[in-house]
Scaffold this motif. Structure first.
Motif, PDB file in Angstrom:
ATOM      1  N   ARG A   1      66.515  44.599  25.542  1.00 28.18           N
ATOM      2  CA  ARG A   1      65.271  44.520  24.783  1.00 28.18           C
ATOM      3  C   ARG A   1      64.963  43.045  24.537  1.00 28.18           C
TER       4      ARG A   1
ATOM      5  N   GLU B   1      59.159  44.042  24.548  1.00 25.64           N
ATOM      6  CA  GLU B   1      58.414  44.467  23.363  1.00 25.64           C
ATOM      7  C   GLU B   1      57.510  43.308  22.964  1.00 25.64           C
TER       8      GLU B   1
ATOM      9  N   ARG C   1      56.866  41.605  18.663  1.00 19.80           N
ATOM     10  CA  ARG C   1      57.987  41.308  17.779  1.00 19.80           C
ATOM     11  C   ARG C   1      58.138  39.793  17.637  1.00 19.80           C
TER      12      ARG C   1
ATOM     13  N   GLY D   1      61.393  42.175  13.248  1.00 14.33           N
ATOM     14  CA  GLY D   1      60.552  43.315  13.566  1.00 14.33           C
ATOM     15  C   GLY D   1      59.103  43.153  13.183  1.00 14.33           C
TER      16      GLY D   1
ATOM     17  N   GLU E   1      59.298  48.120   7.053  1.00 14.74           N
ATOM     18  CA  GLU E   1      60.296  47.555   7.951  1.00 14.74           C
ATOM     19  C   GLU E   1      61.333  46.721   7.214  1.00 14.74           C
TER      20      GLU E   1
ATOM     21  N   GLN F   1      51.650  56.239  15.348  1.00 11.72           N
ATOM     22  CA  GLN F   1      52.852  56.899  14.857  1.00 11.72           C
ATOM     23  C   GLN F   1      52.874  56.839  13.330  1.00 11.72           C
TER      24      GLN F   1
ATOM     25  N   ALA G   1      58.280  57.020  11.418  1.00  9.45           N
ATOM     26  CA  ALA G   1      58.709  56.571  12.741  1.00  9.45           C
ATOM     27  C   ALA G   1      58.847  55.053  12.776  1.00  9.45           C
TER      28      ALA G   1
ATOM     29  N   ARG H   1      62.154  54.271  11.130  1.00 12.46           N
ATOM     30  CA  ARG H   1      63.280  54.593  12.010  1.00 12.46           C
ATOM     31  C   ARG H   1      63.455  53.536  13.084  1.00 12.46           C
ATOM     32  N   ASN H   2      62.346  53.104  13.702  1.00 11.47           N
ATOM     33  CA  ASN H   2      62.419  52.088  14.748  1.00 11.47           C
ATOM     34  C   ASN H   2      62.968  50.775  14.196  1.00 11.47           C
TER      35      ASN H   2
ATOM     36  N   VAL I   1      66.721  51.040  13.742  1.00  8.25           N
ATOM     37  CA  VAL I   1      67.411  50.967  15.031  1.00  8.25           C
ATOM     38  C   VAL I   1      67.538  49.520  15.482  1.00  8.25           C
ATOM     39  N   GLN I   2      66.449  48.744  15.312  1.00  8.38           N
ATOM     40  CA  GLN I   2      66.483  47.338  15.713  1.00  8.38           C
ATOM     41  C   GLN I   2      67.468  46.544  14.879  1.00  8.38           C
TER      42      GLN I   2
END
Length: 312
Positions: free
Chosen positions: A117, A138, A141, A191, A268, A299, A303, A306-307, A310-311
């Motif tokens: 990523r 991505e 970011r 993020g 975030e 989204q 969501a 959650r993203n 994860v990051q």
């Protein structure tokens, strides 16, 4: 003491050098040499940047560094086989390797980003993804950490990347003090979006800019047309007409986008519940915020959270 090899290429972007100020300030704030930086180039000697800035560099060689940071020109230029070979060897020896802005192209050419990523300046993200399909690019970011590989967006995002490295190495308190010393208003998390709604709206007149700044600083208020018009010192009718002419959207739509931007950042970077975020950013209830997120991001807030986790 941690050593950093900061690799410049011909026609390097002057802004990329700003990241070095983080390590300089860290040494000053700590009262000791936490970092020792060597500025490198392929041939060594004087290297000229895009606007004529000349930096004295050391030639790349066999010296091992704790961290290697790679830059490139504002418009990415191809790397040489010698540079690719150096970076491949450096990646094996260093604790982490990083790219600022279009430096991601240099690491990709060396085969160091395959399957990872990554991010880069939003303007070149599509080109990076097209040229190197094995990358997970991505484009929105500030920076991304994937194992030992760090990549950042363009320009000032290199400072955010360096501050994140400092926090990882020596803690959040020193990173905060360094950010203060550099007069950085807010250290952005990786993020966070590269885009700002205030910049996207691009209001031309001082009055509309003042109204937008007022809105962003008072998101919990109702922010009616009358309230914004008062902040701009215009009648509601004059304000609505001028606002749409300058930004291409209605005041209500603009306020929603500012609220969504602020809500996304809170989701975030904090542990606040969705209900608290909705209240703090001026949405009447979580359901209205959810519908706004779907319109803007495609989204729901859950969501996005959650993203972000994860990051992290």
């Amino acid at each position: 003491m941690l050593t950093i090899g900061f690799v410049l290429t011909p026609s390097f972007s002057t802004m990329s050098l700003a990241a070095l100020s983080v390590f300089e300030m860290a040494n000053l704030k700590a009262g000791e040499e936490l970092y020792r930086v060597q500025v490198l180039s392929e041939q060594g000697g004087e290297l000229k940047g895009a606007v004529g800035t000349v930096v004295v560099t050391r030639a790349i060689g066999n010296t091992a560094f704790d961290t290697v940071i790679v830059t490139n020109a504002a418009q990415p230029l191809p790397s040489t086989p010698a540079m690719q070979s150096y970076l491949q060897n450096a990646a094996r020896d260093c604790r982490r390797i990083a790219a600022i802005c279009t430096g991601a192209f240099t690491l990709a050419e060396a085969g160091l980003l395959d399957g990872r990523r990554v991010t880069t300046h939003w303007f070149y993200a599509r080109e990076l993804a097209s040229r190197f399909p094995n990358l997970q690019v991505e484009d929105d970011r500030i920076f991304i950490i994937d194992g030992s590989v760090w990549t950042s967006a363009g320009m000032s995002a290199g400072i955010d990347l360096a501050l994140a490295m400092l926090e990882k190495d020596f803690g959040a308190e020193l990173a905060r003090r360094v950010a203060q010393g550099l007069v950085i208003y807010h250290r952005r998390a990786g993020g966070q979006s590269q885009h700002s709604e205030l910049l996207e709206m691009d209001a031309k007149s001082d009055r509309i800019q003042k109204a937008l700044a007022y809105a962003r600083g008072n998101l919990r208020a109702p922010l009616s047309v009358e309230e914004l018009a008062d902040a701009a010192s215009l009648s509601p009718r004059q304000f609505s007409r001028a606002f749409r002419a300058e930004t291409g959207q209605s005041p209500a739509k603009a306020v929603e986008r500012l609220r969504v931007e602020a809500a996304r950042l809170m989701i975030e970077q904090s542990r606040h519940s969705i209900e608290v975020v909705a209240n703090e950013t001026g949405f009447a209830d979580p359901e209205r915020m959810r519908r706004a997120f779907l319109r803007v991001f495609g989204q729901p807030p859950q969501a996005v959270r959650r993203n972000a986790r994860v990051q992290m």
